[in-house]
Design an enzyme around this catalytic site. Structure first.
Site, PDB file in Angstrom:
ATOM      1  N   GLY A 246       0.832  -1.206   0.000  1.00  0.00           N
ATOM      2  CA  GLY A 246       0.000   0.000   0.000  1.00  0.00           C
ATOM      3  C   GLY A 246       0.859   1.246   0.000  1.00  0.00           C
ATOM      4  CB  SER A 247      -0.057   4.732   0.698  1.00  0.00           C
ATOM      5  OG  SER A 247      -0.364   4.751   2.078  1.00  0.00           O
ATOM      6  CD  GLU A 268       4.549  -4.311  -3.766  1.00  0.00           C
ATOM      7  OE1 GLU A 268       4.565  -3.153  -4.256  1.00  0.00           O
ATOM      8  OE2 GLU A 268       3.728  -5.181  -4.058  1.00  0.00           O
ATOM      9  CB  CYS A 302       3.449  -1.364  -6.991  1.00  0.00           C
ATOM     10  SG  CYS A 302       2.207  -1.457  -5.738  1.00  0.00           S
TER      11      CYS A 302
HETATM   12  C1  UN1 Z   1       1.726  -4.461  -7.576  1.00  0.00           C
HETATM   13  O1  UN1 Z   1       1.374  -3.562  -8.327  1.00  0.00           O
HETATM   14  O2  UN1 Z   1       1.576  -4.340  -6.338  1.00  0.00           O
HETATM   15  O3  UN1 Z   1       4.948  -6.833 -11.877  1.00  0.00           O
HETATM   16  C2  UN1 Z   1       2.256  -5.762  -8.020  1.00  0.00           C
HETATM   17  C3  UN1 Z   1       3.746  -6.579 -12.006  1.00  0.00           C
HETATM   18  C4  UN1 Z   1       2.751  -7.531 -11.377  1.00  0.00           C
HETATM   19  C5  UN1 Z   1       2.662  -7.293  -9.915  1.00  0.00           C
HETATM   20  C6  UN1 Z   1       2.476  -5.870  -9.489  1.00  0.00           C
HETATM   21  N1  UN1 Z   1       3.179  -8.887 -11.627  1.00  0.00           N
HETATM   22  O4  UN1 Z   1       3.337  -5.617 -12.614  1.00  0.00           O
END
Ligand code: UN1
Length: 515
Positions: A246-247, A268, A302
C-alpha cells in the site's frame, strides 16, 4: 445495462456469493453483520455488486485464536506434505480461473486478460511453493573445533498477516500466503475494502479444498475495519509478521508499530518507476514497453511506468509516436471488445488524477496528451479517464510522488549519466527499465551506480514481473521481498546449530576456560 447486470449475477452465482456476504472466516464463516458492512461497487459502471460484513473486535479475537490453533497442527505436518495441499489448491484455482478472473474484472475493472492473469499468478505461485516445500534449505558450515558440526535450520514463525491492496486483489496475497503456508505458517488476510468480494471468493474456493482434504483451515479472512483492524494487527504480538502492500504513509505507520514490538514486516510500498529510452534502442520495442508499463491496469500498478527518460536525439520522434500510440489504445469497460485500459478504481482516484495534473501544470509541466475525464455511453457511473502525458523536469515536486493513475512524465537527457541521475532522483525504488542494445549503456544501468531499484529490466517493461524472482523495492518502497527466489526466508526463523560429538568442550576463538 442488462448485459453487465447479467454478467454480475452470473459471476456472483458461480462463485457462491450473495448480495450480502460474511467477510470473516476462521474455520467457518462468521455471521453476516449489517453494522459496518463494506459495499463493493464496480468501477466499470459505479453500481453496487454486493456487500461484505466487517470484522468486529470479537471476530478479530476468534480469528487470531483459530489461526494459532491451526498453526500448532500445521507446523507438525512435514513441509512436502504441506506442499501437496498447496498443489491441490493450485489445481482448484486452475479449474476456477475463469470465474475468479471475471470477478476481478468486475470488482476492480481489470481487462479480461489481466483479470485472468491475476488468477494465473496465484496458480504460478502455488506451483512454485510446491517445489519449495521440498527445499527450504539450510547451509552446513565447517566448524573450527574438532568433532563439531555447524549448520542452520529453518522453522516456521506462527500466524502472519497479509494486508493487501485493491490493484492485485488476490495474487499479491498468494505471493505471501502460499509461500508462508509451505514454510509452516498460518495466514490472516486483511484485503482492501475496495476489493472484498475477490478475497471472499478466493477463501471460499480454498477453504473448500482444505475441508475436502481434512487439512487445518490455515487461511483466515478479516474484511474491513480499515485502520481499526489494521491497528490491532500491527500491535498484536501474536502476529509474527505483517506483510503490507500500500501507500508509503500507511506503510510507515505499520512499520513503526510492528518494529515497536519487535515483529517483522515485509513492505511493498509506493513505486515511481522510470524507463530510460536510448537512441541506441529498438524504438518499436521501447514504445510497446512504455505504453504497456504506463497504461496496463490503467496505471494502477506499483510497477507502472510513471516516468520515461528519453535521449535528446530521438525525443521528438519518440514523444510524437508515444502520443499516437496512446490515441490508438482503446479505453472503456473491460467487457467491450478490444479495450486495453479500463476504469480507475473509484471517484477519489479520478480526483487524484486530475489534481496531480493541475499540480504538474502549476509547476511548469506541459500537458501534451489527455488528462480529461472520459464519459462512456451506457457506463456513465464508471471512472474512466484519458491517460495523460506531461513533459516534466527533475525539479518538479509532483514527479517525486506516486500518483496511482495513468500519468506519464517525460524527461529529456543527453548523456546516460544524466539519465541515471534523473532516474534515481525520486524517493521510491521499486522497478526500473532501460531500452538499449548498447552493452555499455546496459551495464551502466545495471552497475552499482546505476538503477537503485529492486527490479531492473533491460528491453522490457517496468511492469509485469514474473513470480520466480524476488519482488520488492528499495528506499521508501520499503525493502521487502516477496514471491520467488529466497523470499521464503522472511517467513521462517533461522537457527544456527552447533553440535559437539567429542569428549571435551573446546571453545571457539581459542578461548581457554579451564575448570
Ligand atoms: C503491484 O502492483 O503491487 O509486476 C504488483 C507486475 C505484477 C505485480 C504488481 N506482476 O506488474
Amino acid at each position: 445495462m442488462s448485459n453487465s447486470d447479467n454478467f454480475r449475477n452470473a459471476v456472483l452465482k458461480k462463485l457462491g456469493l450473495a448480495e450480502e456476504n460474511s467477510g470473516v472466516f476462521s474455520d467457518h464463516w462468521h455471521e453476516y453483520n449489517e453494522k459496518d458492512a463494506v459495499e463493493s461497487y464496480s468501477p466499470i459502471d459505479g453500481k453496487l455488486i454486493a456487500a461484505a460484513s466487517s470484522a468486529s473486535p470479537e471476530d478479530y479475537e476468534q480469528v487470531l485464536k483459530h489461526s494459532i490453533k491451526a498453526y500448532r497442527e500445521w507446523l507438525n505436518i512435514p513441509a512436502p506434505k504441506r506442499g501437496e495441499i498447496i498443489r491441490e489448491i493450485g489445481n482448484e484455482l486452475r479449474r476456477r480461473k475463469a470465474d475468479l478472473g471475471n470477478l476481478v474484472t468486475l470488482e476492480v475493472g481489470k481487462t479480461e486478460s489481466e483479470g485472468q492473469g491475476e488468477i494465473q499468478e496465484m496458480i504460478d505461485v502455488a506451483d512454485f511453493s510446491v517445489g519449495l516445500s521440498r527445499q527450504l534449505y539450510g547451509l552446513t558450515m565447517t566448524s573450527e573445533r574438532p568433532k563439531h558440526r555447524l549448520y542452520e535450520q529453518w522453522s516456521p514463525i506462527g500466524p502472519i498477516a497479509v494486508v493487501s491492496s485493491f490493484n492485485f486483489p488476490s495474487s499479491v496475497w498468494s505471493w505471501n500466503a502460499f509461500v508462508a503456508a509451505v514454510t509452516g505458517d498460518t495466514v490472516i488476510w486483511k484485503p482492501s475494502s475496495k476489493a472484498p468480494l475477490t478475497a471472499i471468493a478466493v477463501i471460499k474456493v480454498i477453504s473448500g479444498v482444505l475441508d475436502r482434504l481434512k487439512a487445518p483451515q490455515i487461511f483466515s479472512l478479516l474484511i474491513g475495519g480499515g485502520s481499526i483492524i489494521g491497528d490491532r494487527i500491527a500491535n498484536d504480538t501474536r502476529v509474527s509478521l505483517v506483510s503490507f502492500t500500500g501507500s508509503i504513509p500507511v506503510g510507515k505507520t505499520i512499520a513503526e508499530k510492528v518494529a515497536g514490538r519487535f515483529g517483522r514486516t515485509i513492505l511493498e510500498l509506493g513505486g515511481n518507476n522510470a524507463a530510460i529510452v536510448s537512441d541506441k534502442s529498438d524504438m518499436d520495442m521501447a514504445l510497446k514497453g512504455v505504453v504497456f508499463g504506463s497504461l496496463a491496469t490503467a496505471g494502477q500498478r506499483c510497477t507502472s511506468t510513471r516516468r520515461v527518460i528519453v535521449q535528446d536525439s530521438i525525443y521528438d520522434e519518440f514523444t510524437s509516436r508515444l502520443k499516437k500510440a496512446y490515441s490508438t489504445v482503446k479505453i472503456g469497460p473491460p467487457d467491450m471488445k478490444g479495450v486495453l485500459v479500463g476504469p480507475l478504481i473509484d471517484s477519489s482516484a479520478v480526483n487524484t488524477f486530475l489534481s496531480a495534473i493541475e499540480e504538474a501544470k502549476s509547476e511548469g509541466g506541459r500537458l501534451i496528451y489527455g488528462g480529461n475525464v472520459r464519459k462512456i455511453e451506457g457506463y456513465e457511473g464508471g471512472f474512466y479517464v484519458d491517460p495523460a502525458i506531461i513533459e516534466a523536469s527533475e525539479q518538479m515536486d509532483i514527479v517525486k510522488k506516486e500518483t496511482f493513475a495513468p500519468i506519464l512524465y517525460v524527461f529529456r537527457y543527453k548523456a546516460m549519466s544524466d539519465a541515471i541521475r534523473i532516474h534515481n532522483s525520486v524517493p521510491q525504488g521499486l522497478s526500473s527499465a532501460i531500452f538499449t542494445y548498447d552493452l555499455r549503456e546496459e551495464e551502466m544501468f545495471l552497475a552499482a551506480t546505476g538503477s537503485d531499484c529492486g527490479l531492473a529490466n533491460v528491453n522490457t517493461s517496468t511492469a509485469g514481473a514474473e513470480i520466480g524472482g524476488a519482488f520488492g523495492g528499495e528506499k521508501q518502497t520499503g525493502g521487502g521481498r516477496e514471491s520467488g527466489s529466497d523470499s521464503w526466508k522472511s517467513y521462517m526463523r533461522r537457527q544456527t546449530v552447533t553440535k559437539n560429538w567429542g569428549n571435551d568442550i573446546p571453545l571457539a576463538q581459542d578461548v581457554r576456560f579451564d575448570i
